[in-house]
Motif scaffolding. Structure first.
Motif, short mmCIF file in Angstrom:
data_model
loop_
_atom_site.label_atom_id
_atom_site.label_comp_id
_atom_site.label_asym_id
_atom_site.label_seq_id
_atom_site.Cartn_x
_atom_site.Cartn_y
_atom_site.Cartn_z
N VAL A 173 -11.17 -28.24 -9.26
CA VAL A 173 -9.80 -27.83 -9.54
C VAL A 173 -9.63 -27.69 -11.04
O VAL A 173 -10.02 -28.58 -11.80
N ASP A 174 -9.09 -26.57 -11.50
CA ASP A 174 -8.82 -26.30 -12.91
C ASP A 174 -10.05 -26.51 -13.79
O ASP A 174 -10.00 -27.22 -14.79
N GLY A 195 -9.60 -25.60 -17.49
CA GLY A 195 -8.78 -26.57 -18.22
C GLY A 195 -9.42 -27.94 -18.35
O GLY A 195 -8.96 -28.78 -19.11
N SER A 196 -10.50 -28.18 -17.61
CA SER A 196 -11.12 -29.51 -17.62
C SER A 196 -11.93 -29.78 -18.87
O SER A 196 -12.20 -30.92 -19.19
N GLU A 200 -12.28 -17.52 -8.69
CA GLU A 200 -10.98 -18.15 -8.45
C GLU A 200 -10.62 -18.02 -6.97
O GLU A 200 -10.61 -16.92 -6.43
N ALA A 230 -3.37 -31.97 -12.60
CA ALA A 230 -4.44 -30.97 -12.59
C ALA A 230 -4.38 -30.10 -11.34
O ALA A 230 -5.25 -29.26 -11.13
N GLY A 231 -3.39 -30.30 -10.51
CA GLY A 231 -3.27 -29.50 -9.30
C GLY A 231 -4.10 -30.02 -8.15
O GLY A 231 -4.30 -29.34 -7.16
#
Length: 189
Positions: A12-13, A16-17, A58, A155-156
Motif C-alpha cells: 500500500v502506497d 509514499g513509503s 496501480e 497509509a490507506g
C-alpha cells in the motif's frame, strides 16, 4: 552470473513509503528521510537506481458502474469461489442473482474487505452447518479489521468499511477440523 527474475510484490502506497526513493530510517527520531536524487536537476524527482528496477502497477478497488467493470468483478468472484471448500456450495454461489451486487455494496469493491467477509462467512457457514454463503448469513456479520492492529490508517491500509445495520459482529467458532459435536464425541462421554 546473470539471472532474470520476476517478483510480484504487493503493498500500500509504495511510492509514499520511501522504499523506492532509497529512504533511510533515523532511529533517533523514528522518521524516514527521503533524500533527493544526487543527479536531480529538476524538482529532485529523477528516479533512483532502486526505482528504475521496478514497474509499479496501480490497482484500485473494483468498480460496478459499467458492463466491463461488472464483468471484472464477476470474474474475481469466480476466482474466489474456486478456492472455497464448502460442502453444500452451489457452483455459482458468489456470482448468481443479487449476490455480486450485495458483495460489492458490503465491501465497496475492496479486495481485502471481500476476503475478510468471505472468510468470516465461511467460518459461520461451517459452524452453523449451512455449508454455503447466502446474503442472509453474510448480513449477520460485520467486517472486523481489529485483528490487525499493525495496519496504518494514514497509509490507506485500513479502508472505509461500509456500515451494516443488522450485523451482530463476528464470532470465532470452534475448531472445525475435528467434529467434536458428532456421534464419536457423544459416545466418549
Amino acid at each position: 552470473m546473470s539471472m532474470h527474475v520476476t517478483l510480484v510484490l504487493i503493498g500500500v502506497d509504495i511510492p509514499g513509503s520511501g522504499l523506492l526513493r532509497e529512504g533511510r530510517h533515523d532511529p533517533a527520531t523514528g522518521q524516514w528521510h527521503l533524500p533527493a536524487s544526487r543527479h536531480a536537476k529538476i524538482h529532485a524527482l529523477e528516479a533512483t537506481q532502486t526505482e528504475r528496477r521496478f514497474d509499479l502497477v496501480e490497482l484500485d478497488r473494483f468498480r460496478y458502474d459499467t458492463a466491463p467493470q461488472i464483468a471484472a468483478w464477476l470474474q474475481h468472484l469466480r476466482g474466489v469461489q474456486a478456492g472455497l471448500r464448502l460442502l453444500d456450495a452451489p457452483e455459482d454461489m458468489l456470482t448468481a442473482g443479487t449476490m455480486p451486487k450485495y458483495l460489492f455494496q458490503r465491501t465497496n469493491g475492496v479486495v481485502g474487505l471481500l476476503e475478510r467477509l468471505i472468510e468470516d462467512g465461511c467460518r459461520e457457514a461451517i459452524d452453523t452447518g449451512q455449508e454455503r454463503l447466502t446474503e442472509g448469513l453474510l448480513e449477520d456479520l460485520s467486517i472486523d479489521l481489529s485483528h490487525a492492529p499493525h495496519r496504518d490508517p494514514a497509509a490507506g491500509e485500513i479502508p472505509d468499511v461500509p456500515t451494516n445495520r443488522t450485523a451482530r459482529g463476528t464470532r470465532r467458532g470452534r475448531n472445525t477440523v475435528f467434529d467434536d459435536h458428532g456421534p464419536a464425541a457423544e459416545s466418549a462421554s
